[in-house]
Design a protein around this motif. Sequence first.
Motif, mmCIF file in Angstrom:
data_model
loop_
_atom_site.group_PDB
_atom_site.id
_atom_site.type_symbol
_atom_site.label_atom_id
_atom_site.label_comp_id
_atom_site.label_asym_id
_atom_site.label_seq_id
_atom_site.Cartn_x
_atom_site.Cartn_y
_atom_site.Cartn_z
ATOM 1 N N ALA A 316 0.819 -1.207 0.000
ATOM 2 C CA ALA A 316 0.000 0.000 0.000
ATOM 3 C C ALA A 316 0.849 1.252 0.000
ATOM 4 C CB ALA A 316 -0.913 -0.009 1.221
ATOM 5 N N LYS A 317 0.193 2.327 -0.359
ATOM 6 C CA LYS A 317 0.849 3.631 -0.413
ATOM 7 C C LYS A 317 0.564 4.391 0.887
ATOM 8 C CE LYS A 317 2.971 6.775 -2.851
ATOM 9 N NZ LYS A 317 4.277 6.648 -3.468
ATOM 10 N N ALA A 318 -0.356 3.888 1.687
ATOM 11 C CA ALA A 318 -0.719 4.600 2.916
ATOM 12 C C ALA A 318 -0.425 3.727 4.134
ATOM 13 C CB ALA A 318 -2.196 4.949 2.879
ATOM 14 N N HIS A 319 -0.057 4.384 5.231
ATOM 15 C CA HIS A 319 0.257 3.656 6.464
ATOM 16 C C HIS A 319 -0.931 2.835 6.960
ATOM 17 C CE1 HIS A 319 4.217 4.940 7.287
ATOM 18 N NE2 HIS A 319 3.924 6.219 7.178
ATOM 19 N N SER A 320 -0.635 1.652 7.442
ATOM 20 C CA SER A 320 -1.679 0.851 8.076
ATOM 21 C C SER A 320 -0.972 -0.147 8.984
ATOM 22 C CB SER A 320 -2.491 0.111 7.021
ATOM 23 O OG SER A 320 -1.688 -0.868 6.413
ATOM 24 N N THR A 321 -1.731 -0.815 9.833
ATOM 25 C CA THR A 321 -1.103 -1.852 10.648
ATOM 26 C C THR A 321 -1.766 -3.189 10.342
ATOM 27 O OG1 THR A 321 -2.621 -1.398 12.446
ATOM 28 C CG2 THR A 321 -0.450 -0.397 12.605
ATOM 29 N N SER A 322 -0.983 -4.228 10.445
ATOM 30 C CA SER A 322 -1.508 -5.568 10.234
ATOM 31 C C SER A 322 -1.580 -6.267 11.578
ATOM 32 C CB SER A 322 -0.585 -6.359 9.309
ATOM 33 O OG SER A 322 -0.468 -5.700 8.073
ATOM 34 N N ASP A 323 -2.425 -7.292 11.616
ATOM 35 C CA ASP A 323 -2.602 -8.049 12.840
ATOM 36 C C ASP A 323 -1.662 -9.234 12.906
ATOM 37 O OD1 ASP A 323 -4.354 -7.049 14.666
ATOM 38 O OD2 ASP A 323 -6.108 -7.591 13.458
ATOM 39 N N TYR A 324 -1.067 -9.400 14.067
ATOM 40 C CA TYR A 324 -0.231 -10.572 14.293
ATOM 41 C C TYR A 324 -1.063 -11.844 14.109
ATOM 42 C CZ TYR A 324 3.297 -13.485 16.535
ATOM 43 O OH TYR A 324 4.243 -14.447 16.787
#
Length: 553
Positions: A316-324
């Motif tokens: 992606a081009k935008a910040h995000s967080t993924s889940d463990y």
Amino acid sequence: MEGEVISRNFIEQEIDKDLKEGKYTKVVTRFPPEPNGYLHIGHAKSILLNYGLAKQYGGTFNFRFDDTNPTKEKTEFVNSITEDIKWLGADFGDKVFFASDYFDQMYEGAIKLIKKGKAYVCDLTAEEIREYRGDFNTPGKNSPYRDRSVEENLALFEAMKNGEFPDGSKVLRAKIDMASGNINMRDPVIYRIARMTHHNTGDKWCIYPMYDFAHPIEDAIEGITHSICTLEFEDHRPLYEWVVNELEYENPPRQIEFAKLYLKDVVTGKRYIKKLVEDGVVDGWDDPRLVSLSALRRRGFTPESIKMFMELSGVAKAHSTSDYAMLEYCLREDLKLKANRMMAVLDPIKLIIDNYPEGQVEYFDIDNNQDVPEAGTRKVAFSRELYIEREDFMEEPPKKYFRLFPGNEVRLKGAYFVKCVDYKKDADGNITEIHCTYDPETRSGSGFEGRKVKGTIHWVSAESAIDAEVRLYENLIDEEKGKLNEDGTLNFNPNSLTILNNCKLEAAFKDAKKGDSFQFLRHGFFCVDIKDTTDDKLVFNRIVSLKSSYKPS
Ligand code: ATP
Ligand code: MG
């Protein structure tokens, strides 16, 4: 790729366009780690992305150490990083590149800029340079040294190289625009004087190039086409372009930025992991609670699961967080067909079958993996004394408890039905042993259909049980309370590591080798620890439990 229906990520779209327009004829990508720490899961994203693109477009993937900054770089990191990349399966051919091999070309590049009137030697102190630079709201001021002649600059830069000035007394700066709206373009420093021994070039140089100048040159020399980096370099892109254009490289590389991988409530970032190691919160860079690649490997993660996770989390081009939890899901998906399912009792209690002949041992053929017939079967010993899990017995069971309790009958996985007839306690009220009787009619595989039982429990025959230590891990961070305490410190989970010393495993584990993974029935996936396992002692890491909180969409 005409007719492709799968949606393409934004980087693939850019590459497609470049190839279509004839900007490049081949795709060359790279992964450029700085050897100043161990790689972590975030780097895996960058590695797999760059390697994946090169492979997908039939191009080349370069593995290059960005080792232009000698203070922090260590051979230990060079070795571990190389091992990690191989483990992930990113094939970098037979050559490892080092940015420090290009110091001569970088020096020549600087001279070229000076000759073009595009760089100058500046005597301002670091402090003054900062003051002159201005800020977002204030344009910068020109350095008083900005208009030095080309001859003077050439002479001074050569003297810098020859060690005629003390560290930090002069720098070489690109001459761009002190009023630029982009602060990176306000005459950035491109060379500094620093007497430091370099792991590759030793004491040959006492001047070193700055990252923003060195990196585009490294890319251009190697014929990189797409220099893929993370978002924090977006504002540096004009400088990257300035460097490759002023140095007049043919077909210069282009920089494309993507968002870093962040895992919710997990410590990523070299600096932060390093601090956990230095503060002794964890036991080294490969502590299985960390997400450095060496830690994940030791814990029992597979490259395939990491690849699957990267595919699911996307680019992606935008910040995000993924889940463990998504990473754990990928692990289970990968391991469920690869790992044999065996019996291990983590918190053992003796179960004695009163009516089973003393000294007799019989063997049951049990599937190694019910979902994979090719995995075959193994012989599992059964005898009068077994171990079962302490929690599979209760004196006074609640409703819907279908395991053992006085008078109740359960199935011993793959063997017989047993019925609890008695149990013993010590002076403190702890259960010490459970007595059962078995029904020979119910032998597994005999087709017995006389009656049904609601519970099946696993067991290990005491006469041939193998002892092991098992380490259970939870997130290092206390997720319920959140990542940070009020004072900004990390909020650690006090239960991130539990060591079980007295586990009993079925005899087939005698062949387990370091790094092997298994499913312990009803418990989860476990891996033989590569570091602490010895000839005398098996140590297992819990990779992931069987329960999942993640549902793929
Ligand atoms: P850290 O952010 O952990 O300090 P770094 O960026 O300083 O790492 P480098 O060795 O400079 O580490 O990074 C090598 C490459 O890995 C760079 O291209 C960088 O952008 C990329 N990278 C680092 N962290 C991540 C991440 N979390 N997600 C994706 N790519 C990353
Ligand atoms: Mg870095």
